[in-house]
Scaffold this motif. Structure first.
Motif, PDB file in Angstrom:
ATOM      1  N   LYS A  60       0.905  -1.259   0.045  1.00 53.24           N
ATOM      2  CA  LYS A  60       0.029  -0.052   0.098  1.00 53.24           C
ATOM      3  C   LYS A  60       0.910   1.207  -0.042  1.00 53.24           C
ATOM      4  CE  LYS A  60      -0.430   0.303   5.165  1.00 53.24           C
ATOM      5  NZ  LYS A  60      -1.417   0.217   6.188  1.00 53.24           N
TER       6      LYS A  60
ATOM      7  N   HIS B 176       1.743   4.985  -2.357  1.00 48.25           N
ATOM      8  CA  HIS B 176       1.782   5.710  -3.638  1.00 48.25           C
ATOM      9  C   HIS B 176       2.952   5.501  -4.276  1.00 48.25           C
ATOM     10  CE1 HIS B 176      -1.158   7.895  -0.870  1.00 48.25           C
ATOM     11  NE2 HIS B 176      -1.838   8.299  -2.061  1.00 48.25           N
TER      12      HIS B 176
ATOM     13  N   TRP C 263       1.062   9.327 -11.099  1.00 50.08           N
ATOM     14  CA  TRP C 263       0.892   8.716 -10.022  1.00 50.08           C
ATOM     15  C   TRP C 263      -0.248   8.013  -9.519  1.00 50.08           C
ATOM     16  CZ3 TRP C 263       4.681   9.674  -6.015  1.00 50.08           C
ATOM     17  CH2 TRP C 263       5.856  10.393  -6.145  1.00 50.08           C
ATOM     18  N   TYR C 264       0.099   7.056  -8.632  1.00 51.20           N
ATOM     19  CA  TYR C 264      -1.082   5.882  -8.208  1.00 51.20           C
ATOM     20  C   TYR C 264      -1.035   5.640  -6.786  1.00 51.20           C
ATOM     21  CZ  TYR C 264      -0.238   5.251 -13.495  1.00 51.20           C
ATOM     22  OH  TYR C 264      -0.056   5.273 -14.804  1.00 51.20           O
ATOM     23  N   GLU C 265      -2.366   5.580  -6.382  1.00 50.93           N
ATOM     24  CA  GLU C 265      -2.451   5.036  -4.975  1.00 50.93           C
ATOM     25  C   GLU C 265      -2.704   3.605  -5.242  1.00 50.93           C
ATOM     26  OE1 GLU C 265      -5.812   5.032  -1.465  1.00 50.93           O
ATOM     27  OE2 GLU C 265      -5.654   6.957  -2.897  1.00 50.93           O
TER      28      GLU C 265
ATOM     29  N   SER D  85      -3.675   9.138  -8.537  1.00 53.88           N
ATOM     30  CA  SER D  85      -3.663   9.948  -7.633  1.00 53.88           C
ATOM     31  C   SER D  85      -3.162  11.205  -7.599  1.00 53.88           C
ATOM     32  CB  SER D  85      -2.967   9.218  -6.286  1.00 53.88           C
ATOM     33  OG  SER D  85      -2.914  10.020  -5.265  1.00 53.88           O
TER      34      SER D  85
ATOM     35  N   VAL E 209      -1.605  12.639  -5.130  1.00 54.88           N
ATOM     36  CA  VAL E 209      -0.607  12.698  -4.023  1.00 54.88           C
ATOM     37  C   VAL E 209       0.577  12.324  -4.489  1.00 54.88           C
ATOM     38  CG1 VAL E 209      -0.119  11.824  -1.911  1.00 54.88           C
ATOM     39  CG2 VAL E 209      -2.565  12.237  -2.212  1.00 54.88           C
ATOM     40  N   LYS E 210       1.666  13.365  -4.523  1.00 51.08           N
ATOM     41  CA  LYS E 210       2.988  12.975  -4.971  1.00 51.08           C
ATOM     42  C   LYS E 210       3.700  12.703  -3.757  1.00 51.08           C
ATOM     43  CE  LYS E 210       1.998  15.472  -9.207  1.00 51.08           C
ATOM     44  NZ  LYS E 210       2.542  16.622 -10.213  1.00 51.08           N
ATOM     45  N   LYS E 211       3.621  11.496  -3.127  1.00 50.40           N
ATOM     46  CA  LYS E 211       4.388  11.120  -2.223  1.00 50.40           C
ATOM     47  C   LYS E 211       4.731   9.818  -2.468  1.00 50.40           C
ATOM     48  CE  LYS E 211       3.739  14.362   1.488  1.00 50.40           C
ATOM     49  NZ  LYS E 211       4.595  14.895   2.119  1.00 50.40           N
TER      50      LYS E 211
ATOM     51  N   PHE F   9       5.830   3.627  -0.803  1.00 52.77           N
ATOM     52  CA  PHE F   9       4.857   2.629  -0.526  1.00 52.77           C
ATOM     53  C   PHE F   9       5.668   1.684   0.452  1.00 52.77           C
ATOM     54  CE2 PHE F   9       6.935   1.520  -4.213  1.00 52.77           C
ATOM     55  CZ  PHE F   9       7.172   0.231  -4.390  1.00 52.77           C
TER      56      PHE F   9
END
Length: 312
Positions: free
Chosen positions: A258, A260, A268-270, A283, A285-287, A290
């Motif tokens: 789980k 990003h 980006w993907y979650e 996503s 969210v650019k973090k 994972f």
């Protein structure tokens, strides 16, 4: 005295999704809450998912709060008890031993300023029974003392599958010598259909304190977590990589992926994947972090399952 609710459940059960809905209920009531988010790794991935909630979120990272982070958890509760909160919602890691929660909550000095509200256990309606004995004991501890068992993802499981899951969960309890049995008292509603009356019943359901034979384990030796910042080559490539990771024993016994991840084109993907479910979506969210959680992890193989940064 501030009430502390524990929302527990094994890896991938859906705790974070439930907490978003549960927290929203308290926020709409005008209550001040804090969510303690514990991750079995060095980075809290779920706190990123919860960041849009209109409440305080406290990260407890770097270990499970029933062992290496136990003292840190106790100190957090003591600090928060003076913060004017109506409720503290605790989301432990999916490998949390609930007996440790009681050890913290029912001893000095925590019990002088905090009290247990409700213990809620989330269980995936599509339960996968290919779990180790250690994993089953963790589930046993989460099931035995809960005030309410709440099934997740019931919209993806027919009644027969839900009944089969319930039978397996009851068998886990029976195999360890307890007579507790779940039946019509289990919440099986689609979470989109939960009402304020449902949430109020969860908030007031309490818990059970049932004597049982404890099994002690060092979680850091039984389970392992690998935080990664690797890449993929696109959504289809990511799906194939994770499917292989979860099914190929050469990586170890992978239980959870789980967080990003970015692809080599900057998209980006979650990701939120486990043995019971598979969830990938674009996503904002650019973090780029994972986490991979499992038993007997083959570190090099897991590293090579994705594309290292700097390589196209």
């Amino acid at each position: 005295m501030v009430k502390v609710d524990l929302i527990t459940g094994f890896l991938g059960a859906g705790k974070t999704t439930f907490i978003r809905k549960y927290a929203d209920y308290f926020i709409r009531k005008g209550q001040k809450i804090n969510i303690i988010e514990n991750e079995f790794g060095n980075v809290s991935v779920d706190s990123i998912i919860l960041k849009d909630e209109a409440c305080d979120i406290t990260q407890l990272s770097g270990g499970c709060m029933c062992c290496t982070a136990k003292v840190a958890f106790q100190n957090m509760l003591l600090d928060m008890s003076a913060g004017g909160y109506d409720r503290i919602l605790v989301e432990p890691s999916g490998i949390y031993d609930v007996d440790e929660f009681f050890e913290i909550m029912l001893t000095e000095p925590v019990k002088d300023c905090c009290e247990i509200g409700s213990i809620l256990t989330i269980a995936d309606a599509r339960f996968d029974d290919k779990l180790s004995d250690e994993a089953q004991y963790i589930m046993f501890s989460q099931l035995l003392c809960t005030g309410k068992l709440i099934m997740s993802k019931t919209q993806t499981a027919d009644e027969a599958m839900q009944n089969a899951t319930l039978h397996r969960l009851n068998q886990i309890i029976k195999d360890r010598g307890s007579s507790r049995v779940f039946g019509d008292d289990v919440c099986r509603k689609d979470w989109d259909d939960l009402t304020d009356d449902d949430f109020e019943s969860f908030a007031s359901c309490g818990y059970q304190l049932i004597e049982h034979e404890r099994e002690f384990m060092q979680h850091g030796r039984v389970f392992a977590a690998r935080v990664m910042a690797h890449l993929c080559a696109g959504e289809n490539d990511l799906r194939e990589r994770i499917q292989k990771l979860l099914s190929d024993p050469s990586y170890g016994n992978i239980l959870r992926v789980k967080g990003h991840i970015a692809d080599t084109d900057g998209n980006w993907y979650e990701i939120n994947c486990s043995l019971d479910g598979f969830y990938i979506r674009p996503s904002n969210v650019k973090k780029g972090l994972f986490i991979v959680i499992g038993q007997d992890l083959e570190e090099d193989a897991v590293q090579n399952a994705f594309i290292p940064r700097g390589r196209k």
